[in-house]
Design a protein around this motif. Sequence first.
Motif, PDB file in Angstrom:
ATOM      1  N   UNK A   1      -3.771 -57.241  -8.940  1.00 57.10           N
ATOM      2  CA  UNK A   1      -2.653 -56.958  -8.031  1.00 57.10           C
ATOM      3  C   UNK A   1      -3.155 -56.360  -6.722  1.00 57.10           C
ATOM      4  N   UNK A   2      -2.507 -56.690  -5.616  1.00 57.53           N
ATOM      5  CA  UNK A   2      -2.853 -56.116  -4.322  1.00 57.53           C
ATOM      6  C   UNK A   2      -2.722 -54.595  -4.389  1.00 57.53           C
ATOM      7  N   UNK A   3      -3.702 -53.900  -3.832  1.00 57.19           N
ATOM      8  CA  UNK A   3      -3.670 -52.445  -3.782  1.00 57.19           C
ATOM      9  C   UNK A   3      -4.151 -51.737  -5.018  1.00 57.19           C
ATOM     10  N   UNK A   4      -4.534 -52.469  -6.044  1.00 54.69           N
ATOM     11  CA  UNK A   4      -4.962 -51.866  -7.312  1.00 54.69           C
ATOM     12  C   UNK A   4      -6.483 -51.800  -7.367  1.00 54.69           C
ATOM     13  N   UNK A   5      -7.031 -50.609  -7.596  1.00 54.83           N
ATOM     14  CA  UNK A   5      -8.472 -50.385  -7.586  1.00 54.83           C
ATOM     15  C   UNK A   5      -8.873 -49.494  -8.755  1.00 54.83           C
ATOM     16  N   UNK A   6     -10.180 -49.405  -9.009  1.00 52.44           N
ATOM     17  CA  UNK A   6     -10.661 -48.504 -10.055  1.00 52.44           C
ATOM     18  C   UNK A   6     -12.039 -47.977  -9.696  1.00 52.44           C
ATOM     19  N   UNK A   7     -12.367 -46.824 -10.283  1.00 55.55           N
ATOM     20  CA  UNK A   7     -13.718 -46.266 -10.261  1.00 55.55           C
ATOM     21  C   UNK A   7     -14.045 -45.878 -11.691  1.00 55.55           C
ATOM     22  N   UNK A   8     -15.209 -46.286 -12.185  1.00 53.79           N
ATOM     23  CA  UNK A   8     -15.583 -45.998 -13.573  1.00 53.79           C
ATOM     24  C   UNK A   8     -16.781 -45.049 -13.592  1.00 53.79           C
ATOM     25  N   UNK A   9     -16.630 -43.956 -14.346  1.00 45.30           N
ATOM     26  CA  UNK A   9     -17.665 -42.930 -14.477  1.00 45.30           C
ATOM     27  C   UNK A   9     -18.280 -43.016 -15.877  1.00 45.30           C
TER      28      UNK A   9
ATOM     29  N   UNK B   1     -10.926 -44.321 -13.605  1.00 44.56           N
ATOM     30  CA  UNK B   1      -9.829 -43.800 -12.786  1.00 44.56           C
ATOM     31  C   UNK B   1      -9.203 -44.970 -12.046  1.00 44.56           C
ATOM     32  N   UNK B   2      -7.911 -45.184 -12.246  1.00 40.68           N
ATOM     33  CA  UNK B   2      -7.199 -46.287 -11.601  1.00 40.68           C
ATOM     34  C   UNK B   2      -6.400 -45.755 -10.414  1.00 40.68           C
ATOM     35  N   UNK B   3      -6.502 -46.464  -9.301  1.00 41.99           N
ATOM     36  CA  UNK B   3      -5.949 -46.019  -8.024  1.00 41.99           C
ATOM     37  C   UNK B   3      -5.055 -47.116  -7.457  1.00 41.99           C
ATOM     38  N   UNK B   4      -3.924 -46.733  -6.862  1.00 45.99           N
ATOM     39  CA  UNK B   4      -3.033 -47.676  -6.199  1.00 45.99           C
ATOM     40  C   UNK B   4      -2.840 -47.236  -4.757  1.00 45.99           C
ATOM     41  N   UNK B   5      -2.918 -48.176  -3.803  1.00 45.14           N
ATOM     42  CA  UNK B   5      -2.782 -47.862  -2.383  1.00 45.14           C
ATOM     43  C   UNK B   5      -1.616 -48.641  -1.775  1.00 45.14           C
ATOM     44  N   UNK B   6      -0.981 -48.023  -0.754  1.00 42.73           N
ATOM     45  CA  UNK B   6       0.225 -48.573  -0.145  1.00 42.73           C
ATOM     46  C   UNK B   6       0.186 -48.397   1.360  1.00 42.73           C
ATOM     47  N   UNK B   7       1.001 -49.201   2.078  1.00 43.32           N
ATOM     48  CA  UNK B   7       1.243 -48.906   3.474  1.00 43.32           C
ATOM     49  C   UNK B   7       2.393 -47.906   3.571  1.00 43.32           C
ATOM     50  N   UNK B   8       2.757 -47.513   4.790  1.00 47.87           N
ATOM     51  CA  UNK B   8       3.739 -46.446   4.944  1.00 47.87           C
ATOM     52  C   UNK B   8       5.138 -46.859   4.479  1.00 47.87           C
ATOM     53  N   UNK B   9       5.368 -48.169   4.336  1.00 47.04           N
ATOM     54  CA  UNK B   9       6.654 -48.651   3.841  1.00 47.04           C
ATOM     55  C   UNK B   9       6.697 -48.742   2.321  1.00 47.04           C
TER      56      UNK B   9
ATOM     57  N   UNK C   1      -1.928 -45.039   2.362  1.00 43.81           N
ATOM     58  CA  UNK C   1      -2.162 -43.885   1.499  1.00 43.81           C
ATOM     59  C   UNK C   1      -2.471 -44.378   0.093  1.00 43.81           C
ATOM     60  N   UNK C   2      -3.142 -43.554  -0.690  1.00 45.36           N
ATOM     61  CA  UNK C   2      -3.541 -43.912  -2.052  1.00 45.36           C
ATOM     62  C   UNK C   2      -3.133 -42.818  -3.017  1.00 45.36           C
ATOM     63  N   UNK C   3      -2.911 -43.197  -4.265  1.00 41.89           N
ATOM     64  CA  UNK C   3      -2.561 -42.250  -5.309  1.00 41.89           C
ATOM     65  C   UNK C   3      -3.286 -42.629  -6.596  1.00 41.89           C
ATOM     66  N   UNK C   4      -3.524 -41.650  -7.436  1.00 42.92           N
ATOM     67  CA  UNK C   4      -4.080 -41.903  -8.756  1.00 42.92           C
ATOM     68  C   UNK C   4      -2.980 -42.484  -9.638  1.00 42.92           C
ATOM     69  N   UNK C   5      -3.212 -43.663 -10.203  1.00 42.42           N
ATOM     70  CA  UNK C   5      -2.252 -44.234 -11.150  1.00 42.42           C
ATOM     71  C   UNK C   5      -2.380 -43.555 -12.508  1.00 42.42           C
ATOM     72  N   UNK C   6      -3.601 -43.525 -13.030  1.00 42.37           N
ATOM     73  CA  UNK C   6      -3.907 -42.867 -14.297  1.00 42.37           C
ATOM     74  C   UNK C   6      -5.404 -42.977 -14.519  1.00 42.37           C
ATOM     75  N   UNK C   7      -5.937 -42.224 -15.465  1.00 42.30           N
ATOM     76  CA  UNK C   7      -7.320 -42.404 -15.892  1.00 42.30           C
ATOM     77  C   UNK C   7      -7.347 -42.507 -17.398  1.00 42.30           C
TER      78      UNK C   7
ATOM     79  N   UNK D   1      -9.324 -34.035 -14.523  1.00 35.85           N
ATOM     80  CA  UNK D   1      -8.415 -34.375 -13.435  1.00 35.85           C
ATOM     81  C   UNK D   1      -9.100 -35.338 -12.481  1.00 35.85           C
ATOM     82  N   UNK D   2      -8.305 -36.022 -11.658  1.00 38.47           N
ATOM     83  CA  UNK D   2      -8.836 -36.975 -10.688  1.00 38.47           C
ATOM     84  C   UNK D   2      -8.091 -36.812  -9.373  1.00 38.47           C
ATOM     85  N   UNK D   3      -8.829 -36.949  -8.272  1.00 36.58           N
ATOM     86  CA  UNK D   3      -8.263 -36.837  -6.928  1.00 36.58           C
ATOM     87  C   UNK D   3      -8.630 -38.091  -6.128  1.00 36.58           C
ATOM     88  N   UNK D   4      -7.777 -38.468  -5.184  1.00 38.23           N
ATOM     89  CA  UNK D   4      -8.068 -39.610  -4.332  1.00 38.23           C
ATOM     90  C   UNK D   4      -7.513 -39.347  -2.931  1.00 38.23           C
TER      91      UNK D   4
END
Length: 321
Positions: A248-256, A292-300, A277-283, A265-268
């Motif tokens: 999906x567009x805007x869906x990213x991850x980082x694996x530790x 750590x799964x991250x979702x990003x959006x435009x201002x709308x 802007x980006x937010x932590x979806x869940x880890x 906890x996780x911060x983005x």
Amino acid sequence: MSSFASLAVTVGVGCVADTQDPEVADLSEEDTASAEAAMLSSSSTQGFGWVWSTLTGVGTINANSSYSHDSAGGAPVNTYFVALSSRENNSYGGAYLGNDQASAPLNVPYTPSTTYQYTSGNQYSTITHVNTGRYTVRVPGMSATGGTVHVTAYGGGMEYCNVSGWNQSGADTLIDVGCWGAAGASADSLFSLSYHLGMPSTGRVGGFAWASDPVSSSYTPTASYTGLYNTLHPCYFGPGISAGHNAPVGSHFVRYPNMLSYNSTAMVTAYGYGNQYCKVSYWTGVGSDTQVNVQCYDYLGNPVNSQFTNTYLGAEMFTPC
């Protein structure tokens, strides 16, 4: 500012650290006890804590009385969030500060409150307001390449902030910050900022990464902008952390690697000059790793691919090097 030396909040657009402490916020005894139980701390010169919120009233969340807003006009909404506080003095190199002059005169460096800032070089950082919503933070005595940066808008408004980049300037590090309003236009804002060359607290497992490729399905983040600290590699910089972009567009991850996915906890923070802007979806645990799964959006609120910085921090201890 909060009662902690540094406070960062990760959630959707507009969630900001507010001015109330737990003692003066309208919290129940159960809320306060739950938040206190979730916080982990050490001595007065070095410590950290985090809390994963439970919801109380509209836009008001447990012990840090934060506010979140929707993207259509800035109305308060309920949301989950994670908050990380730190007060430290460690040998890995780090700095934090709170910008307490949102609309300072342009191009005139100023020193924000020394009560709410720290550098491992024992010098005070300065901020220059270079344009509407644009700031340059100078961290003195820290010129090593790499590390990671997080920034969070501060106050009761809709503003949100990104890190646009950081680089070395002589013996110092310069960090560029951009802040935005509800309509996606540049906007002056208070903010809290942290910069770390190592983990935010010695002796804890975790890692950080600059996710610089927003389109590849899998890649290895740049080694100098990653740090990995686990029971197998307590003082290790470099390969081991992986990242990528999901379908999906805007869906990213980082694996530790070799990292527990609980008591953590996780911060983005979104990275770049745009108003995304980006937010932590869940880890979650993936084999012996944590993703750590991250979702990003435009201002709308539309999903967009974006670069970002990410930090993951656990409670498990190892022997510092």
